[in-house]
Write a protein that holds these residues in place. Structure first.
Motif, PDB file in Angstrom:
ATOM      1  N   UNK A 414       0.785  -1.248   0.000  1.00 27.94           N
ATOM      2  CA  UNK A 414       0.000   0.000   0.000  1.00 27.94           C
ATOM      3  C   UNK A 414       0.816   1.298   0.000  1.00 27.94           C
ATOM      4  N   UNK A 415       2.035   1.279   0.523  1.00 28.97           N
ATOM      5  CA  UNK A 415       2.798   2.538   0.562  1.00 28.97           C
ATOM      6  C   UNK A 415       3.479   2.824  -0.757  1.00 28.97           C
ATOM      7  N   UNK A 416       3.395   1.888  -1.682  1.00 33.37           N
ATOM      8  CA  UNK A 416       4.056   2.106  -2.963  1.00 33.37           C
ATOM      9  C   UNK A 416       3.224   3.041  -3.841  1.00 33.37           C
ATOM     10  N   UNK A 417       3.893   4.042  -4.422  1.00 31.80           N
ATOM     11  CA  UNK A 417       3.231   4.948  -5.351  1.00 31.80           C
ATOM     12  C   UNK A 417       3.181   4.279  -6.712  1.00 31.80           C
ATOM     13  N   UNK A 418       2.002   3.859  -7.107  1.00 34.32           N
ATOM     14  CA  UNK A 418       1.878   3.190  -8.391  1.00 34.32           C
ATOM     15  C   UNK A 418       0.571   3.585  -9.066  1.00 34.32           C
ATOM     16  N   UNK A 419       0.615   4.698  -9.821  1.00 36.34           N
ATOM     17  CA  UNK A 419      -0.617   5.165 -10.466  1.00 36.34           C
ATOM     18  C   UNK A 419      -1.198   4.133 -11.428  1.00 36.34           C
ATOM     19  N   UNK A 420      -0.415   3.132 -11.793  1.00 31.69           N
ATOM     20  CA  UNK A 420      -0.921   2.130 -12.722  1.00 31.69           C
ATOM     21  C   UNK A 420      -1.643   0.989 -12.030  1.00 31.69           C
ATOM     22  N   UNK A 421      -1.730   1.023 -10.710  1.00 29.96           N
ATOM     23  CA  UNK A 421      -2.345  -0.126 -10.027  1.00 29.96           C
ATOM     24  C   UNK A 421      -3.833  -0.229 -10.349  1.00 29.96           C
ATOM     25  N   UNK A 422      -4.357  -1.442 -10.160  1.00 28.21           N
ATOM     26  CA  UNK A 422      -5.766  -1.659 -10.491  1.00 28.21           C
ATOM     27  C   UNK A 422      -6.657  -1.052  -9.416  1.00 28.21           C
ATOM     28  N   UNK A 423      -7.727  -0.404  -9.840  1.00 32.92           N
ATOM     29  CA  UNK A 423      -8.679   0.124  -8.862  1.00 32.92           C
ATOM     30  C   UNK A 423      -9.461  -1.033  -8.270  1.00 32.92           C
ATOM     31  N   UNK A 424      -9.712  -0.995  -6.962  1.00 36.99           N
ATOM     32  CA  UNK A 424     -10.485  -2.091  -6.378  1.00 36.99           C
ATOM     33  C   UNK A 424     -11.887  -2.116  -6.988  1.00 36.99           C
ATOM     34  N   UNK A 425     -12.330  -3.312  -7.342  1.00 39.12           N
ATOM     35  CA  UNK A 425     -13.687  -3.425  -7.884  1.00 39.12           C
ATOM     36  C   UNK A 425     -14.549  -4.186  -6.892  1.00 39.12           C
ATOM     37  N   UNK A 426     -15.828  -3.990  -6.991  1.00 43.98           N
ATOM     38  CA  UNK A 426     -16.783  -4.671  -6.105  1.00 43.98           C
ATOM     39  C   UNK A 426     -16.536  -4.400  -4.629  1.00 43.98           C
ATOM     40  N   UNK A 427     -15.895  -3.283  -4.327  1.00 49.54           N
ATOM     41  CA  UNK A 427     -15.703  -2.913  -2.926  1.00 49.54           C
ATOM     42  C   UNK A 427     -16.386  -1.567  -2.718  1.00 49.54           C
ATOM     43  N   UNK A 428     -17.436  -1.545  -1.905  1.00 51.34           N
ATOM     44  CA  UNK A 428     -18.102  -0.260  -1.715  1.00 51.34           C
ATOM     45  C   UNK A 428     -17.139   0.745  -1.095  1.00 51.34           C
ATOM     46  N   UNK A 429     -17.094   1.941  -1.653  1.00 54.61           N
ATOM     47  CA  UNK A 429     -16.234   3.001  -1.149  1.00 54.61           C
ATOM     48  C   UNK A 429     -14.787   2.524  -0.994  1.00 54.61           C
ATOM     49  N   UNK A 430     -14.301   1.834  -2.013  1.00 57.77           N
ATOM     50  CA  UNK A 430     -12.928   1.346  -1.996  1.00 57.77           C
ATOM     51  C   UNK A 430     -11.906   2.462  -2.203  1.00 57.77           C
ATOM     52  N   UNK A 431     -12.378   3.603  -2.661  1.00 59.62           N
ATOM     53  CA  UNK A 431     -11.542   4.799  -2.754  1.00 59.62           C
ATOM     54  C   UNK A 431     -12.425   5.979  -2.364  1.00 59.62           C
ATOM     55  N   UNK A 432     -11.973   6.774  -1.401  1.00 56.72           N
ATOM     56  CA  UNK A 432     -12.823   7.874  -0.929  1.00 56.72           C
ATOM     57  C   UNK A 432     -12.062   9.205  -0.926  1.00 56.72           C
ATOM     58  N   UNK A 433     -11.088   9.298  -1.826  1.00 52.10           N
ATOM     59  CA  UNK A 433     -10.234  10.487  -1.866  1.00 52.10           C
ATOM     60  C   UNK A 433     -10.981  11.805  -2.020  1.00 52.10           C
ATOM     61  N   UNK A 434     -12.157  11.767  -2.607  1.00 54.23           N
ATOM     62  CA  UNK A 434     -12.966  12.984  -2.737  1.00 54.23           C
ATOM     63  C   UNK A 434     -14.275  12.816  -1.976  1.00 54.23           C
ATOM     64  N   UNK A 435     -14.259  11.980  -0.991  1.00 49.22           N
ATOM     65  CA  UNK A 435     -15.460  11.745  -0.196  1.00 49.22           C
ATOM     66  C   UNK A 435     -16.255  10.588  -0.776  1.00 49.22           C
ATOM     67  N   UNK A 436     -17.453  10.398  -0.227  1.00 48.68           N
ATOM     68  CA  UNK A 436     -18.280   9.309  -0.709  1.00 48.68           C
ATOM     69  C   UNK A 436     -19.671   9.417  -0.107  1.00 48.68           C
ATOM     70  N   UNK A 437     -20.633   8.739  -0.727  1.00 48.17           N
ATOM     71  CA  UNK A 437     -21.976   8.704  -0.172  1.00 48.17           C
ATOM     72  C   UNK A 437     -22.575  10.097  -0.037  1.00 48.17           C
ATOM     73  N   UNK A 438     -22.944  10.439   1.180  1.00 45.15           N
ATOM     74  CA  UNK A 438     -23.625  11.712   1.437  1.00 45.15           C
ATOM     75  C   UNK A 438     -22.705  12.928   1.329  1.00 45.15           C
TER      76      UNK A 438
END
Ligand code: HEM
Ligand SMILES: *[C@@H]1O[C@H](CO)[C@@H](O)[C@H](O)[C@H]1NC(C)=O
Ligand SMILES: *[C@@H]1O[C@H](CO)[C@@H](O)[C@H](O)[C@H]1NC(C)=O
Ligand SMILES: *[C@@H]1O[C@H](CO)[C@@H](O)[C@H](O)[C@H]1NC(C)=O
Length: 506
Positions: A414-438
């Protein structure tokens, strides 16, 4: 992040009646609070586990070493949910996928109330959210949406690039800097440009004064200023003065504009033309500036650091911007070569937004790895359950972004900077960098455009790399320090960005 908070805190600060504090009353209430916190609590079976030890000992680490403190809490209780006391406030820390989903979507969980108590970049005197304030905040959010409409954002692009050119030229042909000073300063300038008016943003001395004042608000945040904001500690008094001076600067600019009767094409004019009351205008500029400048400044500083340490991504970004220039910027026919800023200005907003997959993935990876946000909410009621644990009405609930963004299951290594990594799929709110939900970031569009323009200027106008204190190429790259809740900043002087102008005229 502490910045998002700014808006609400700031609005509250000056929407409330005044700054009067009464020392004697303060002391008495303070003692009363200390006493009541030691009153023993009765926990039911479905209450989240409590931290061991005296609750007063939680206060300092929560503000000073938050990442370590929260990790320790999960470890010490052996639970995915635990609670602790901040004076008389119950704070419940949640983690895990189902808790996260509930946290971001539950109706009663309120962001404004949560930030008000737990952040505190700006002093607040009266802590009651009135309906009037809620309406004013909603109005400020509406105006922020107007600033980010296609036409306004398009009109801002050349100004942002001009500011970038002016500041980057001041860096000279080569040298080294700490990105948390120089990149941050640049972002502060363009955020002021985007959110306020020409009178302020054309005056470097005034911008620099404002930056100092905002820094005072940030670094002056002590546990006491957050928890007992009415208590006149020296830190709080300094913050009150800073707040007042910022207020005066903004009001002076508004008055000058109104008196001159000359319309300018900037955000202040939009606000005045909309006929908003002065409190909305001041609230917009003061609150959003702190929300916007800090988050964007942190992200931009880290972005330049990370691509400085990963030349292959720096190169990909440069290639992407060059190909945009090739499609949209007419080659200069005259003998004088066009400046980079003016060539970039001919790339349309739509292209910046939808034809930059490399910049998008770099921004996304930066906000994943170097945004030490802890989302905060207050349960306005009714009581609810998260993972079978009760969240009483009135309790504070917090969710550390590290739980998802640094989860090795979702983001291997996780600490590795890798913009090419795969985005998590089928995980609710697997990325929340700009918020999520409400709660979604309301400045995303502006922030992303700022980040892309500044990055484009930097990767084409310069080359850069990371060096250590001795000036040697660094073998170990800087690691985001999540204990620093403002900037995620590693120890000062542990690294620098070394830069050199390219032949491209800025
Ligand atoms: C790189 C820059 C930025 C990042 C990564 C960022 C991220 C976020 C996140 C994660 C939240 C949700 C917080 C939570 O759920 O607890 C948020 C909320 C917010 N952001 Fe940003 N933000 C950025 C820039 C900005 C800018 C430039 C502005 C304004 C000009 C802004 C205005 C806001 C506001 C007003 C909210 C609160 C929304 C609400 O009340 O529901 N942000 N931001
Ligand atoms: C002024 O700003 C608006 C968008 O807010 C834009 O459409 C217009 O072209 C701008 N005018 C000038 C002269 O820059
Ligand atoms: C505004 O810009 C976005 C992309 O940048 C585009 O998708 C959208 O259609 C534009 N809206 C209008 C009204 O032109
Ligand atoms: C910039 O690039 C040149 C040539 O590739 C290299 O020699 C120089 O060391 C680089 N400068 C920095 C600051 O990375």
């Amino acid at each position: 992040m502490p910045y998002t908070i700014g808006l609400h805190a700031a609005s509250t600060a000056f929407l409330s009646a005044g700054f009067a504090t009464q020392f004697t009353v303060a002391v008495i209430v303070f003692l009363a609070i200390i006493l009541t916190t030691s009153a023993f609590q009765k926990d039911g079976v479905d209450a989240p586990a409590s931290l061991p030890g005296n609750s007063l000992l939680a206060i300092t680490p929560f503000f000073r070493r938050r990442y370590d403190f929260l990790n320790w809490g999960f470890h010490a209780t052996g639970q995915s949910i635990f609670q602790f006391q901040l004076l008389r406030n119950t704070v419940i820390v949640v983690s895990g996928e189902s808790a996260r989903e509930k946290f971001f979507t539950a109706k009663g969980l309120d962001l404004t109330e949560g930030f008000k108590i737990l952040s505190g970049a700006i002093p607040m005197v009266r802590g009651v959210t009135s309906d009037l304030q809620v309406r004013r905040i909603a109005m400020i959010h509406r105006r922020l949406a107007s600033v980010q409409k296609n036409a306004s954002l398009t009109a801002l692009i050349p100004h942002i690039l001009d500011d970038s050119r002016r500041i980057m030229e001041s860096w000279g042909t080569n040298g080294r800097f700490d990105p948390f000073d120089k990149i941050y300063e640049l972002i502060f300038q363009i955020t002021i440009r985007s959110l306020s008016c020409t009178e302020i943003s054309d005056d470097p001395a005034l911008v620099s004064r404002l930056k100092t004042l905002y820094d005072t608000l940030d670094t002056g945040t002590t546990p006491a200023t957050v928890l007992v904001p009415w208590f006149p500690t020296p830190a709080m008094i300094k913050k009150l003065w800073a707040t007042k001076e910022i207020y005066d600067i903004v009001v002076k600019a508004i008055d000058a504009r109104e008196k001159s009767g000359i319309a300018q094409n900037d955000t202040l004019q939009m606000l005045l033309d909309a006929g908003d009351e002065k409190l909305i205008v001041v609230g917009f500029i003061m609150g959003l500036l702190i929300a916007g400048a800090r988050a964007t400044g942190t992200t931009a500083s880290w972005l330049m650091t990370l691509i400085g340490g990963h030349p292959e991504w720096r190169a990909k970004a440069a290639v992407e911007v060059e190909s945009l220039l090739a499609s949209y910027s007419s080659p200069s026919s005259s003998s004088a070569p066009h400046s980079l800023a003016s060539r970039l200005a001919s790339i349309p907003l739509e292209a910046w937004e939808s034809e930059t997959p490399v910049l998008d993935s770099i921004i996304r990876e930066t906000t994943r790895i170097a945004q030490p946000h802890t989302a905060m909410r207050r349960n306005l009621g009714p009581e609810l359950y998260i993972n079978n644990k009760i969240i009483p009405t009135g309790a504070y609930v917090i969710y550390p972004f590290s739980d998802v963004h640094l989860d090795p299951e979702l983001y291997p290594d996780p600490w590795k900077f890798d913009p090419g990594r795969k985005e998590p799929v089928n995980t609710p709110f697997g990325y929340v960098g700009w918020g999520g939900g409400k709660t979604l970031c309301l400045g995303t569009r502006l922030a992303k455009v700022e980040l892309k323009l500044v990055t484009a200027m930097f990767v084409l106008g310069f080359n850069h790399s990371i060096i250590d204190q001795a000036g040697k190429p660094s073998d170990t790259l800087p690691v985001p320090n999540w204990n620093d809740i403002l900037l995620c900043r590693p120890p000062k002087d542990s690294f620098y960005i070394k830069y050199e102008r390219t032949r491209v005229p800025l």
